[in-house]
Design an enzyme around this catalytic site. Sequence first.
Site, mmCIF file in Angstrom:
data_model
loop_
_atom_site.group_PDB
_atom_site.id
_atom_site.type_symbol
_atom_site.label_atom_id
_atom_site.label_comp_id
_atom_site.label_asym_id
_atom_site.label_seq_id
_atom_site.Cartn_x
_atom_site.Cartn_y
_atom_site.Cartn_z
ATOM 1 N N ARG A 1 0.703 -1.035 -0.201
ATOM 2 C CA ARG A 1 -0.207 -0.114 0.040
ATOM 3 C C ARG A 1 0.986 1.159 0.090
ATOM 4 N NH1 ARG A 1 -3.926 -3.081 -1.965
ATOM 5 N NH2 ARG A 1 -4.110 -4.605 -0.407
ATOM 6 N N GLU B 1 -5.208 -12.397 8.321
ATOM 7 C CA GLU B 1 -5.314 -11.860 6.913
ATOM 8 C C GLU B 1 -4.155 -13.331 6.795
ATOM 9 O OE1 GLU B 1 -5.095 -7.914 5.898
ATOM 10 O OE2 GLU B 1 -6.844 -7.830 5.838
ATOM 11 N N ASP C 1 -11.934 -0.881 8.634
ATOM 12 C CA ASP C 1 -10.871 -0.941 7.736
ATOM 13 C C ASP C 1 -10.804 0.249 6.944
ATOM 14 O OD1 ASP C 1 -8.226 -1.755 6.368
ATOM 15 O OD2 ASP C 1 -8.923 -3.272 5.051
ATOM 16 N N GLU D 1 -4.875 3.920 15.764
ATOM 17 C CA GLU D 1 -4.328 3.576 14.368
ATOM 18 C C GLU D 1 -4.819 4.628 12.827
ATOM 19 O OE1 GLU D 1 -3.279 0.101 13.764
ATOM 20 O OE2 GLU D 1 -3.276 -0.361 11.511
ATOM 21 N N GLU E 1 -4.848 4.361 1.275
ATOM 22 C CA GLU E 1 -5.051 3.164 0.658
ATOM 23 C C GLU E 1 -6.088 3.239 -0.286
ATOM 24 O OE1 GLU E 1 -5.065 -0.123 3.063
ATOM 25 O OE2 GLU E 1 -5.864 -1.820 1.012
ATOM 26 N N TRP F 1 -14.306 -11.027 1.461
ATOM 27 C CA TRP F 1 -13.104 -10.180 2.606
ATOM 28 C C TRP F 1 -14.636 -9.311 3.341
ATOM 29 C CZ3 TRP F 1 -8.713 -10.171 2.574
ATOM 30 C CH2 TRP F 1 -7.527 -10.787 1.865
HETATM 31 O O1 GCW Z 1 -6.146 -2.232 4.787
HETATM 32 C C1 GCW Z 1 -6.080 -3.502 4.977
HETATM 33 C C2 GCW Z 1 -4.436 -3.701 3.649
HETATM 34 C C3 GCW Z 1 -4.064 -4.322 3.887
HETATM 35 C C4 GCW Z 1 -3.232 -4.584 5.339
HETATM 36 C C5 GCW Z 1 -4.122 -4.878 5.698
HETATM 37 C C6 GCW Z 1 -3.355 -4.191 7.478
HETATM 38 C C7 GCW Z 1 -0.701 -4.629 5.825
HETATM 39 O O2 GCW Z 1 -5.415 -3.690 2.660
HETATM 40 O O3 GCW Z 1 -2.766 -4.709 2.992
HETATM 41 O O4 GCW Z 1 -1.641 -5.234 5.316
HETATM 42 O O5 GCW Z 1 -5.037 -3.223 5.574
HETATM 43 O O6 GCW Z 1 -4.601 -3.422 8.349
HETATM 44 O O7 GCW Z 1 -3.132 -5.299 7.968
#
Ligand code: GCW
Length: 709
Positions: free
Chosen positions: A189, A314, A393, A415, A421, A571
């Site tokens: 990202r 993930e 997210d 965070e 992104e 997802w």
């Molecule tokens: O937003 C998502 C992203 C992933 C990322 C994940 C995270 C590092 O698409 O690329 O992985 O979050 O925050 O861990």
Amino acid sequence: MNADRSVDVEHPVFVGEPTQTHEPRVHAAWLPPEAFRSLGARRVLVHGEGLLVDTVLDEVSRACARYGGRVWHSPSWNVDVDLVLALRAAGELPNPAVEAARSAGEAALGDGEPLGDEGFLLARDGDVTVVLADAPGGLLYGLFHVVRLCAAAFDPTRPPERHRPASRRRMLNHWDNVAVHPVMGQVERGYAGGSIFWRDGCARGDLARVRAYGRLLAASGVNAISVNNVNVARTEALLLTDRLGDVADIADVLRPYGIRVHLSVSFAAPVLLGGLPTADPHDEAVRDWWAAATRRVYDRIGDFGGYLVKADSEGQPGPFTYGRDHADGANLLAEALAPHGGVVHWRAFVYDHHQDWRDRSTDRARAAYDHFTPLDGKFRTNVVLQVKYGPVDFQTREPVSPVLAAMPATRVALEVQVTQEYTGQQRHICHLGPWWGEVLRFAPWGPGGRTIAEMAVGEAGSGGGLVAVANTGDDPFWTGHPLAQANLYTFGRLAWDPRLDPTAVLDEWMTLTFPPSATAEPELVRRTLHEIMDDSWRTYERYTAPLGVGFMVHPGDHYGPDVDGYEYSRWGTYHFADRDGVGVDRSRASGTGFAGQYPPYWAQVYESPRTCPDELLLFFHHVPYSHVLHNGSTVIQHIYDTHFAGVEETETMRRRWRTLNGMIDPTVYERVAERLDEQVRCATEWRDQVNTYFFRKSGVPDARGRRIY
Ligand code: GCW
């Protein structure tokens, strides 16, 4: 006076290599030499010893060499100076004027409250400005404060002020890979070129660039940085052991700027690197392995910050494999770090990424709360639970994560994602300060109650503070889009003090980056930049996914529109649009129950479409297109109106930017102009795809008869 220690412009003190920000190849961001003009034209005395005092001396010396000032290093008594930067503990203060300013400042501010490792006091006496600190770090931040203030630092009427960071740790996470990832590339990202730390499987070795970065970060307030991706593959796992030397090299160049290095580690490291059969946190051999590995890290990097962990998320390994919970996992690492003063940042981003879209009972938004709140009070004190601002997210708009309010016995960090992104990937202007400001001002127990800012800071700074995913790379402008530098700067400043007004911070950034003394029409430039940037996050919101529903992005790269791109995926990010309506029912009464994760005030507000704020309506409710919003418009008409307006706003941004041609650095001008063309193109694509999609689904025409395809 000890003449040997006096420094003048012919013999400036350089404690480090000149940084590349002075070379045209790399943009100086918010520290162009010109920003130091006011300081550099003064007579300055630096009083005290230490690595960070040397940095201060180096900065002042270079500024004075350029702008005709003079520098002395203590002990240099009885020199006439305009500015003194002094450590209170460094024995007697240099001269009576300093002493007087100190007493005046302390008297005005009260009891001489401790300034801590990073705080400072700024006061005037007669013609002298005095910056006092109890530790070298405070002097460094005091210096950058003087730079920010420019001439105002020397205003005789300026009242004394005391500054201390709200949180001890103000941290950036780099999602940089050492080895190029087949899908994610060098930086996951990342929208600003390669990594400044790593290239093609190795450390880059170009530490001048890293040092220049440290300098920029220090001037924004950041003091901690993790140097590798939270998704830890084999090569990156080795940073903890065989490749530790590379981390130590980075730590060495960042140390003079008060920045500590942290590492993302794999929970499976004992297996991956140690050859053990298990990484079970209850296994004695596993604990010993972490203790020994951590001891070796501290032998090499005495001020190492700690570990950052993405576990059971993930595809990353975690304690679930061994039937353990996340407190067991986090405490394992915390125990290894505790003897050395290190800290674990444990991410709360845990959810099922193999969901079946047919399954309406599972709601990704609920996951972090469901996993973590039962563990409140079980984490060791050197664990910080790192929680994304929203429950899903990093979307352009989400409700504030309920986890932040639900774990009073845990140190929780907020965070945010500086890397854009989901907010235009540094091709679009999207100034995120106002969004973070909204999150920080959110009061989970209802209006007037404690805010997220207060919770992240905690009692006397005991909270987890703010953490951000960095947006920087080896791009000449650091951040791809030159105006995206403002997001990084704003993050640092808000991490230092989450109560700051983001628009005032943006203004600060403008003054530093486009110094009025070097700009033909400074007021015009400033006004135009504000017109372009202030509301740019809301503009972005208008032309992308409507009313908080999120995730209408192109799968994989997350850039540009694809309304159904994630609708039938694993997802867990769906919008459920049909011919009658759109949105996700997260109410307690008829939906997933997510609204019930909030304390009563918001649980009630979010529960009903009648009370739910418009901007989050589709996050919490599935409503008919004819549903009338608080703003008087129907959902469908709102979708059309905002998408048309959003594109018009990007066109206005572009027009405004063009008026700056010739007034600012041509390379900056060109880069932004280029990206604005792309922003207008992409916004148009968003408008047409989103409007067409909903027109086709609903059959409802635009009340104003505009073109929909
Ligand atoms: O937003 C998502 C992203 C992933 C990322 C994940 C995270 C590092 O698409 O690329 O992985 O979050 O925050 O861990």
